[in-house]
Design a protein around this motif. Structure first.
Motif, PDB file in Angstrom:
ATOM      1  N   LEU A 140      62.186  21.834   6.821  1.00 16.91           N
ATOM      2  CA  LEU A 140      63.121  22.587   7.654  1.00 16.91           C
ATOM      3  C   LEU A 140      62.440  23.675   8.470  1.00 16.91           C
ATOM      4  O   LEU A 140      62.987  24.113   9.485  1.00 16.91           O
ATOM      5  CB  LEU A 140      64.212  23.220   6.787  1.00 16.91           C
ATOM      6  N   GLY A 141      61.279  24.133   8.032  1.00 17.54           N
ATOM      7  CA  GLY A 141      60.615  25.199   8.767  1.00 17.54           C
ATOM      8  C   GLY A 141      59.483  25.808   7.966  1.00 17.54           C
ATOM      9  O   GLY A 141      59.124  25.328   6.882  1.00 17.54           O
ATOM     10  N   ILE A 142      58.924  26.863   8.524  1.00 15.33           N
ATOM     11  CA  ILE A 142      57.803  27.575   7.913  1.00 15.33           C
ATOM     12  C   ILE A 142      58.175  29.047   7.783  1.00 15.33           C
ATOM     13  O   ILE A 142      58.640  29.666   8.741  1.00 15.33           O
ATOM     14  CB  ILE A 142      56.535  27.450   8.784  1.00 15.33           C
ATOM     15  N   GLY A 143      57.989  29.600   6.597  1.00 15.89           N
ATOM     16  CA  GLY A 143      58.195  31.030   6.378  1.00 15.89           C
ATOM     17  C   GLY A 143      56.855  31.713   6.191  1.00 15.89           C
ATOM     18  O   GLY A 143      55.976  31.176   5.514  1.00 15.89           O
ATOM     19  N   ILE A 144      56.680  32.864   6.803  1.00 12.38           N
ATOM     20  CA  ILE A 144      55.410  33.586   6.720  1.00 12.38           C
ATOM     21  C   ILE A 144      55.646  34.981   6.168  1.00 12.38           C
ATOM     22  O   ILE A 144      56.482  35.731   6.670  1.00 12.38           O
ATOM     23  CB  ILE A 144      54.735  33.681   8.097  1.00 12.38           C
ATOM     24  N   ALA A 145      54.902  35.323   5.115  1.00 14.51           N
ATOM     25  CA  ALA A 145      54.958  36.656   4.513  1.00 14.51           C
ATOM     26  C   ALA A 145      53.758  37.464   4.977  1.00 14.51           C
ATOM     27  O   ALA A 145      52.628  36.995   4.902  1.00 14.51           O
ATOM     28  CB  ALA A 145      54.949  36.546   2.991  1.00 14.51           C
ATOM     29  N   ILE A 146      54.015  38.687   5.481  1.00 11.26           N
ATOM     30  CA  ILE A 146      52.940  39.573   5.904  1.00 11.26           C
ATOM     31  C   ILE A 146      53.060  40.890   5.136  1.00 11.26           C
ATOM     32  O   ILE A 146      54.156  41.281   4.730  1.00 11.26           O
ATOM     33  CB  ILE A 146      52.963  39.832   7.424  1.00 11.26           C
ATOM     34  N   PRO A 147      51.954  41.594   4.928  1.00  8.20           N
ATOM     35  CA  PRO A 147      52.013  42.838   4.156  1.00  8.20           C
ATOM     36  C   PRO A 147      52.616  44.011   4.914  1.00  8.20           C
ATOM     37  O   PRO A 147      53.029  44.999   4.310  1.00  8.20           O
ATOM     38  CB  PRO A 147      50.537  43.116   3.825  1.00  8.20           C
ATOM     39  N   GLY A 148      52.681  43.922   6.260  1.00 10.22           N
ATOM     40  CA  GLY A 148      53.174  45.034   7.056  1.00 10.22           C
ATOM     41  C   GLY A 148      54.575  44.824   7.593  1.00 10.22           C
ATOM     42  O   GLY A 148      55.368  44.052   7.052  1.00 10.22           O
ATOM     43  N   GLU A 171      56.056  32.581  18.331  1.00  8.57           N
ATOM     44  CA  GLU A 171      57.005  31.701  19.012  1.00  8.57           C
ATOM     45  C   GLU A 171      56.293  30.528  19.683  1.00  8.57           C
ATOM     46  O   GLU A 171      56.764  29.390  19.639  1.00  8.57           O
ATOM     47  CB  GLU A 171      57.803  32.504  20.040  1.00  8.57           C
ATOM     48  N   ALA A 172      55.146  30.802  20.281  1.00 13.66           N
ATOM     49  CA  ALA A 172      54.370  29.735  20.915  1.00 13.66           C
ATOM     50  C   ALA A 172      53.849  28.757  19.864  1.00 13.66           C
ATOM     51  O   ALA A 172      53.843  27.532  20.081  1.00 13.66           O
ATOM     52  CB  ALA A 172      53.215  30.330  21.713  1.00 13.66           C
ATOM     53  N   LEU A 173      53.422  29.276  18.716  1.00 11.89           N
ATOM     54  CA  LEU A 173      52.953  28.423  17.625  1.00 11.89           C
ATOM     55  C   LEU A 173      54.087  27.542  17.114  1.00 11.89           C
ATOM     56  O   LEU A 173      53.887  26.351  16.831  1.00 11.89           O
ATOM     57  CB  LEU A 173      52.394  29.288  16.493  1.00 11.89           C
ATOM     58  N   SER A 174      55.276  28.110  16.998  1.00 11.50           N
ATOM     59  CA  SER A 174      56.450  27.346  16.563  1.00 11.50           C
ATOM     60  C   SER A 174      56.721  26.163  17.497  1.00 11.50           C
ATOM     61  O   SER A 174      57.004  25.049  17.050  1.00 11.50           O
ATOM     62  CB  SER A 174      57.677  28.271  16.508  1.00 11.50           C
ATOM     63  N   GLN A 175      56.598  26.392  18.779  1.00  9.72           N
ATOM     64  CA  GLN A 175      56.814  25.317  19.752  1.00  9.72           C
ATOM     65  C   GLN A 175      55.739  24.241  19.643  1.00  9.72           C
ATOM     66  O   GLN A 175      56.039  23.042  19.726  1.00  9.72           O
ATOM     67  CB  GLN A 175      56.850  25.904  21.162  1.00  9.72           C
ATOM     68  N   ARG A 176      54.496  24.651  19.453  1.00 10.05           N
ATOM     69  CA  ARG A 176      53.411  23.669  19.358  1.00 10.05           C
ATOM     70  C   ARG A 176      53.534  22.805  18.105  1.00 10.05           C
ATOM     71  O   ARG A 176      53.232  21.609  18.131  1.00 10.05           O
ATOM     72  CB  ARG A 176      52.056  24.381  19.376  1.00 10.05           C
ATOM     73  N   ASN A 178      56.407  22.322  16.561  1.00 10.55           N
ATOM     74  CA  ASN A 178      57.765  21.761  16.560  1.00 10.55           C
ATOM     75  C   ASN A 178      58.471  22.025  15.225  1.00 10.55           C
ATOM     76  O   ASN A 178      59.162  21.165  14.682  1.00 10.55           O
ATOM     77  CB  ASN A 178      57.740  20.260  16.854  1.00 10.55           C
ATOM     78  N   LEU A 179      58.271  23.232  14.712  1.00 12.50           N
ATOM     79  CA  LEU A 179      58.924  23.664  13.483  1.00 12.50           C
ATOM     80  C   LEU A 179      59.370  25.113  13.629  1.00 12.50           C
ATOM     81  O   LEU A 179      58.657  25.933  14.206  1.00 12.50           O
ATOM     82  CB  LEU A 179      57.967  23.565  12.285  1.00 12.50           C
ATOM     83  N   LYS A 180      60.560  25.417  13.104  1.00 12.69           N
ATOM     84  CA  LYS A 180      61.037  26.796  13.091  1.00 12.69           C
ATOM     85  C   LYS A 180      60.112  27.639  12.232  1.00 12.69           C
ATOM     86  O   LYS A 180      59.719  27.243  11.129  1.00 12.69           O
ATOM     87  CB  LYS A 180      62.463  26.841  12.532  1.00 12.69           C
ATOM     88  N   ILE A 181      59.728  28.835  12.739  1.00  9.32           N
ATOM     89  CA  ILE A 181      58.887  29.753  11.981  1.00  9.32           C
ATOM     90  C   ILE A 181      59.602  31.089  11.852  1.00  9.32           C
ATOM     91  O   ILE A 181      60.048  31.667  12.841  1.00  9.32           O
ATOM     92  CB  ILE A 181      57.518  29.969  12.660  1.00  9.32           C
TER      93      ILE A 181
END
Length: 378
Positions: A140-148, A171-176, A178-181
């Motif tokens: 369904l997508g990719i979730g990213i956790a960042i420390p900041g 957003e550009a990476l999400s388009q390339r 083809n997955l929601k980030i």
């Protein structure tokens, strides 16, 4: 602040009930629990079956001698990818709809603002290509956790104190791909993990306190079960607990993170025991059983208690769920920590307020993993 508002419709309600119960259910039971008509529930169940979300299971007794058709959640009907980013590594997880990890990978490397997104894309493509096609099409997508901090106004993501990338790059990476980030602070995502997979399931107002290389916190609030909820991360790393204390990288003195982060504890032990290499070495017997080691750990616990007391006074939460590497060694600090916090206390709640996560240091990464699922289905 992330806010999730459920769309109140029959399909959502029925899905949430089946997901929450996680057992075989007949139509009559769902009708009774949700106060819906038999035709309504039946039609929704058939729609969910067509989408592969639920399936028919064994028939169960309906109480009048007849067997009724039962339904349950279809295992592995969807997947999601979680990524945790810090300045030194990526961690990738593939999970199913229950947050069960089916694949994981860690990549160690030093990152900077210019190479982070290209390296993330490269490693994500390698990770995704290693997933069988029948599973990948269910992601369904990719979730990213960042420390900041995720700065919505400035459209930047803060990976470190002086390390930021633009939201437009994600957003550009999400388009390339083809997955929601989706990207959020690791403490916010720890709150998601604790609510859906861990110690926060039965609570509507709790705090996650992430003790890792940095210190972060999220305040989780929910209005209805698996319904409307929000959470807000706070930069408690720089909460001052000693105005003449240790110098912090932010330029000020006495920041909480300089006393209770993994880096701070490791630094204190290395100053006394130069042969220590890794965080886990701290908890070996020869160091902890020494007088110097006991003194260092006691100082760590006292400063941890001071900060937690401040959080209790500020938020009065139902629970404070501690996450991070220290959870592996909770038995060594839990009694003195509670003693320092609740000695002659005047809090509304007692020692049960403080708990350590069973998800330990994986809480934020698991939260990132299930965030696309929560965002899509809840």
């Amino acid at each position: 602040m992330y806010q999730k508002t459920i769309r109140e419709n029959n399909e959502k309600k029925i899905f949430h009930f089946v997901y929450k119960e996680d057992r075989d259910l007949c139509i009559a039971e769902i009708c009774s629990e949700l106060d819906m008509s038999f035709p309504t529930v039946k039609n929704v169940l058939y729609k969910l079956m067509d989408r592969g979300v639920i399936k028919e299971s064994l028939k169960i007794s309906s109480g009048n001698g007849r067997k009724a058709q039962a339904y349950c959640l279809n295992k592995n009907f969807c997947y999601s990818v979680g990524v945790r980013i810090d300045s030194r590594k990526f961690k990738f997880l593939l999970v199913n709809e229950r947050g069960v990890v089916t694949k994981e990978l860690s990549v160690r490397e030093s990152f900077h603002e210019k190479n982070l997104i290209p390296r993330l894309e490269e490693e994500l493509e390698i990770f995704l290509d290693s997933i069988p096609s029948d599973i990948r099409e269910k992601i369904l997508g990719i979730g990213i956790a960042i420390p900041g901090v995720v700065d919505k106004i400035g459209r930047t993501l803060e990976i470190g104190t002086n390390f930021k990338v633009g939201e437009d790059e994600i957003e550009a990476l999400s388009q390339r791909l083809n997955l929601k980030i989706l990207v959020d602070n690791e403490s916010n995502l720890s709150a998601i993990a604790e609510k859906f997979l861990g110690s926060g399931e039965t609570f509507s107002d709790f705090i996650t306190l992430d003790l890792s290389e940095t210190i972060s916190m999220a305040n989780f609030r929910e209005e209805s079960h698996y319904g409307n909820f929000s959470f807000r991360a706070s930069r408690v790393e720089h909460m001052c607990i000693d105005i003449d204390g240790r110098l912090c990288e932010c330029g000020h003195r006495g920041c909480w993170g300089t006393y209770v982060s993994d880096r701070a504890l490791l630094k204190s032990f290395r100053e006394e025991f130069r042969e220590i290499k890794r965080y886990s070495d701290i908890f070996k017997g020869e160091y902890l059983e020494s007088e110097a080691g006991q003194k260092i750990l006691d100082e760590y616990v006292r400063y941890l208690a001071v900060g937690i007391k401040n959080l209790i006074f500020l938020y009065n939460p139902e629970r404070i769920i501690i996450t991070g590497n220290i959870c592996r060694y909770r038995d060594l600090i839990i009694e003195p920590l509670l003693d320092y916090i609740y000695r002659d206390h005047i809090f509304f709640r007692g020692k049960e307020t403080i708990t350590f996560s069973d998800l330990r240091e994986n809480s934020g990464t698991l939260g990132a993993s299930i965030m696309p699922i929560v965002d899509s289905l809840f």
